[in-house]
Design a protein around this motif. Structure first.
Motif, mmCIF file in Angstrom:
data_model
loop_
_atom_site.group_PDB
_atom_site.id
_atom_site.type_symbol
_atom_site.label_atom_id
_atom_site.label_comp_id
_atom_site.label_asym_id
_atom_site.label_seq_id
_atom_site.Cartn_x
_atom_site.Cartn_y
_atom_site.Cartn_z
ATOM 1 N N GLU A 18 19.061 22.305 51.428
ATOM 2 C CA GLU A 18 19.687 21.000 51.189
ATOM 3 C C GLU A 18 21.139 20.999 51.659
ATOM 4 O OE1 GLU A 18 19.207 20.026 47.044
ATOM 5 O OE2 GLU A 18 17.024 19.846 47.220
ATOM 6 N N LYS A 56 24.558 16.748 58.590
ATOM 7 C CA LYS A 56 24.843 15.313 58.553
ATOM 8 C C LYS A 56 26.344 15.049 58.616
ATOM 9 C CE LYS A 56 20.833 13.677 55.909
ATOM 10 N NZ LYS A 56 20.388 13.088 54.623
ATOM 11 N N LEU A 57 27.117 15.814 57.841
ATOM 12 C CA LEU A 57 28.575 15.638 57.844
ATOM 13 C C LEU A 57 29.165 15.933 59.216
ATOM 14 C CD1 LEU A 57 29.580 17.159 54.387
ATOM 15 C CD2 LEU A 57 29.798 14.776 55.097
ATOM 16 N N GLU A 78 22.864 18.749 54.541
ATOM 17 C CA GLU A 78 24.067 17.960 54.264
ATOM 18 C C GLU A 78 25.197 18.331 55.219
ATOM 19 O OE1 GLU A 78 27.125 16.905 50.579
ATOM 20 O OE2 GLU A 78 25.370 18.148 50.188
#
Length: 127
Positions: free
Chosen positions: A32, A39-40, A36
């Motif tokens: 996860e 994505k950032l 994340e």
């Protein structure tokens, strides 16, 4: 012991940096976090591209309007100069220097008058 120079806070930080946090989280949490993180990184990349495009557009508009770097610097300087002149400190200093200048001018004028009078007196004595 009691004579240690390193504070407890610094010692605690050393212990924390030595801990391997990857062993404290599950494989599911790691995945996860990796998602994340990706994505950032993508969002940051996109924001950089948008910013670059907007900066390019800004330059184009300024060129069309005839706004150059020199014009901007002149405008900024003029505004800063105006802002400074409207401060109470500037006004007070200006008034003080103006008053001092008037007094100095009057004093120099009086000295000049006195010297002229002395020369005039000397001429009459020589005659």
């Amino acid at each position: 012991g009691l004579l240690e120079t390193q504070s407890l806070h610094e010692a605690d930080e050393d212990v924390v940096t030595d801990v391997d946090f990857t062993s404290m989280i599950s494989e599911e949490e790691k995945e996860e976090l990796k998602i994340e993180l990706a994505k950032l990184e993508d969002e940051i990349s996109t924001l950089r591209q948008v910013l670059a495009a907007k900066e390019k557009h800004l330059v184009e508009i300024k060129q069309k309007l005839g706004i150059s770097l020199m014009n901007e610097l002149k405008q900024n300087f003029s505004k800063s100069w105006h802002d400074m002149q409207t401060t109470s400190a500037y006004k007070k200093t200006h008034e003080t220097l103006s008053h001092a200048g008037q007094k100095a001018t009057a004093a120099i004028s009086n000295v000049g008058t006195a010297i002229s009078k002395k020369f005039g007196d000397m001429r009459y004595r020589d005659l």
